[in-house]
Design a protein around this motif. Structure first.
Motif, PDB file in Angstrom:
ATOM      1  N   UNK A 131       0.829  -1.207   0.000  1.00 42.19           N
ATOM      2  CA  UNK A 131       0.000   0.000   0.000  1.00 42.19           C
ATOM      3  C   UNK A 131       0.864   1.259   0.000  1.00 42.19           C
ATOM      4  N   UNK A 132       1.901   1.267   0.809  1.00 41.42           N
ATOM      5  CA  UNK A 132       2.819   2.410   0.848  1.00 41.42           C
ATOM      6  C   UNK A 132       3.643   2.464  -0.432  1.00 41.42           C
ATOM      7  N   UNK A 133       4.056   1.308  -0.925  1.00 46.75           N
ATOM      8  CA  UNK A 133       4.893   1.270  -2.126  1.00 46.75           C
ATOM      9  C   UNK A 133       4.201   1.919  -3.323  1.00 46.75           C
ATOM     10  N   UNK A 134       2.884   1.790  -3.414  1.00 48.84           N
ATOM     11  CA  UNK A 134       2.148   2.390  -4.526  1.00 48.84           C
ATOM     12  C   UNK A 134       2.316   3.903  -4.561  1.00 48.84           C
ATOM     13  N   UNK A 135       2.502   4.497  -3.400  1.00 45.54           N
ATOM     14  CA  UNK A 135       2.625   5.950  -3.311  1.00 45.54           C
ATOM     15  C   UNK A 135       4.080   6.409  -3.219  1.00 45.54           C
ATOM     16  N   UNK A 136       5.008   5.445  -3.233  1.00 42.41           N
ATOM     17  CA  UNK A 136       6.423   5.768  -3.083  1.00 42.41           C
ATOM     18  C   UNK A 136       7.248   5.174  -4.223  1.00 42.41           C
ATOM     19  N   UNK A 137       6.730   5.301  -5.453  1.00 40.70           N
ATOM     20  CA  UNK A 137       7.449   4.814  -6.635  1.00 40.70           C
ATOM     21  C   UNK A 137       7.841   3.345  -6.525  1.00 40.70           C
ATOM     22  N   UNK A 138       6.981   2.568  -5.899  1.00 40.45           N
ATOM     23  CA  UNK A 138       7.243   1.137  -5.817  1.00 40.45           C
ATOM     24  C   UNK A 138       8.206   0.721  -4.716  1.00 40.45           C
ATOM     25  N   UNK A 140       9.184  -0.198  -1.054  1.00 44.21           N
ATOM     26  CA  UNK A 140       8.502  -0.677   0.147  1.00 44.21           C
ATOM     27  C   UNK A 140       9.292  -0.407   1.424  1.00 44.21           C
ATOM     28  N   UNK A 141      10.607  -0.205   1.305  1.00 46.15           N
ATOM     29  CA  UNK A 141      11.448  -0.070   2.489  1.00 46.15           C
ATOM     30  C   UNK A 141      11.622   1.397   2.895  1.00 46.15           C
ATOM     31  N   UNK A 142      11.531   1.653   4.196  1.00 42.99           N
ATOM     32  CA  UNK A 142      11.772   2.980   4.756  1.00 42.99           C
ATOM     33  C   UNK A 142      13.026   2.904   5.620  1.00 42.99           C
ATOM     34  N   UNK A 143      13.891   3.899   5.464  1.00 44.58           N
ATOM     35  CA  UNK A 143      15.157   3.930   6.185  1.00 44.58           C
ATOM     36  C   UNK A 143      15.165   5.060   7.204  1.00 44.58           C
ATOM     37  N   UNK A 144      15.681   4.766   8.409  1.00 45.35           N
ATOM     38  CA  UNK A 144      15.826   5.795   9.431  1.00 45.35           C
ATOM     39  C   UNK A 144      17.186   5.628  10.100  1.00 45.35           C
ATOM     40  N   UNK A 282      22.423 -12.901  10.658  1.00 47.50           N
ATOM     41  CA  UNK A 282      23.014 -12.184   9.535  1.00 47.50           C
ATOM     42  C   UNK A 282      21.962 -11.276   8.912  1.00 47.50           C
ATOM     43  N   UNK A 283      22.238  -9.977   8.914  1.00 45.92           N
ATOM     44  CA  UNK A 283      21.280  -8.996   8.407  1.00 45.92           C
ATOM     45  C   UNK A 283      21.922  -8.201   7.267  1.00 45.92           C
ATOM     46  N   UNK A 284      21.225  -8.091   6.156  1.00 47.81           N
ATOM     47  CA  UNK A 284      21.695  -7.335   5.004  1.00 47.81           C
ATOM     48  C   UNK A 284      20.720  -6.210   4.695  1.00 47.81           C
ATOM     49  N   UNK A 285      21.246  -5.016   4.478  1.00 47.47           N
ATOM     50  CA  UNK A 285      20.390  -3.865   4.174  1.00 47.47           C
ATOM     51  C   UNK A 285      19.695  -4.076   2.838  1.00 47.47           C
ATOM     52  N   UNK A 286      18.451  -3.627   2.694  1.00 49.02           N
ATOM     53  CA  UNK A 286      17.740  -3.759   1.408  1.00 49.02           C
ATOM     54  C   UNK A 286      18.409  -2.884   0.347  1.00 49.02           C
ATOM     55  N   UNK A 290      15.274   0.303  -3.582  1.00 46.64           N
ATOM     56  CA  UNK A 290      13.985  -0.095  -3.022  1.00 46.64           C
ATOM     57  C   UNK A 290      13.715   0.589  -1.680  1.00 46.64           C
ATOM     58  N   UNK A 291      14.525   1.625  -1.376  1.00 43.96           N
ATOM     59  CA  UNK A 291      14.471   2.243  -0.049  1.00 43.96           C
ATOM     60  C   UNK A 291      14.201   3.738  -0.124  1.00 43.96           C
ATOM     61  N   UNK A 292      13.354   4.220   0.780  1.00 42.40           N
ATOM     62  CA  UNK A 292      13.078   5.653   0.936  1.00 42.40           C
ATOM     63  C   UNK A 292      13.680   6.111   2.255  1.00 42.40           C
TER      64      UNK A 292
END
Length: 313
Positions: A131-138, A140-144, A282-286, A290-292
């Protein structure tokens, strides 16, 4: 609405992550005295068990986690239930967790029912859904990036507070048990089973002042006067102290930890269950594409608002 949804998810996640770093354990091959006994233990035995748990979990560096946090309706925006499950690592802190619960969807029927959260290098990434991706150029990921936010604020005091919070979060999760050892009323309250696993149950209480005095992360980055100011602020909020209970299994690992934070608005409860110590975290950044960046988005919104104002719109 998209900004509100994203910001709400960020704030809820920050709150949980701050509390998520909690658990602890000795890998010297010796069973802590009394750990497998159903008898009430002496203070020295209790200290030995909790110390062993502190040391052992420190060495494990990771575990699978299930967490539930609840806040009463009187807490307003913070009210509701939040659940998290996944894997967490410490020293350094990394997480790959999925969140759900009423605290996420409250007041927004279109909010995602589940949010995946990654934590890496003091940066939080959240998958906000289609739902958010539709309004954010596809995207889905938000970065802070909390470090970047502190630096960009230009406020030295704010930067120190944020950095202090991060340092506290990056402490070995066994620090919660180390702090519990300083509780003047730490005691063994009997045996119990946690998900079918036999464990011994321990309980202690820390006042706000005791918590701050034993939190090494705060003393490393905040001066004495800054810690005193923070203490006054917490005290003014009405928070009296922290009640902690921990269940330690026969292998000296904590399998559950509950923390209750009491305030005039009610009691916030956090319950965590731990398993599979040493599981790979093990964590890898998106991917960047694909990130805002949440703060960049706020900056652009502010500039656009200023432009509209200047043009008389």
């Amino acid at each position: 609405m998209t900004v509100k949804r994203m910001t709400g998810g960020v704030l809820a996640t920050v709150l949980l992550c701050t509390g998520a770093v909690a658990c602890g354990g000795s890998d010297d091959g010796k069973k802590a005295k009394g750990a497998g006994s159903g008898e009430i233990q002496s203070r020295s035995q209790v200290t030995e068990v909790i110390t062993a748990a502190y040391e052992k979990t420190s060495k494990a560096k990771s575990a699978k986690v299930e967490m539930t946090m609840t806040a009463p309706a009187s807490m307003g925006a913070s009210a509701g239930e939040m659940k998290m499950s996944g894997v967490m690592g410490w020293d350094p802190t990394v997480m790959d967790m999925t969140m759900s619960g009423s605290a996420l969807t409250k007041g927004d029927p279109e909010a995602p029912e589940n949010i995946r959260m990654l934590w890496l290098d003091n940066v939080m990434y959240m998958n906000m859904g289609a739902a958010v991706a539709k309004e954010m150029d596809g995207k889905q990921w938000v970065k802070m990036d909390l470090n970047s936010i502190a630096e960009q604020s230009g406020d030295e005091k704010l930067a120190k507070q944020v950095t202090g919070g991060l340092e506290s979060m990056n402490q070995d999760p066994a620090q919660q048990l180390a702090m519990l050892l300083d509780s003047p009323n730490l005691k063994h309250v009997g045996s119990a089973k946690v998900d079918g696993v036999q464990a011994q149950r321990y309980k202690g209480r820390l006042t706000v002042k005791e918590m701050m005095e034993t939190n090494k992360g705060l003393s490393d980055v905040l001066s004495k006067s800054e810690r005193e100011e923070m203490f006054k602020s917490i005290e003014k909020s009405g928070i009296k102290g922290y009640d902690t209970e921990v269940w330690v299994n026969e292998d000296d690992y904590p399998v559950r930890m509950d923390i209750d934070i009491k305030s005039p608005e009610g009691t916030m409860k956090m319950s965590q269950k731990f398993s599979d110590y040493g599981s790979e975290a093990k964590v890898t950044a998106p991917p960047t594409g694909q990130t805002v960046d949440l703060m960049e988005m706020f900056k652009e919104i502010g500039e656009a608002a200023g432009s509209d104002s200047d043009s008389g719109l």
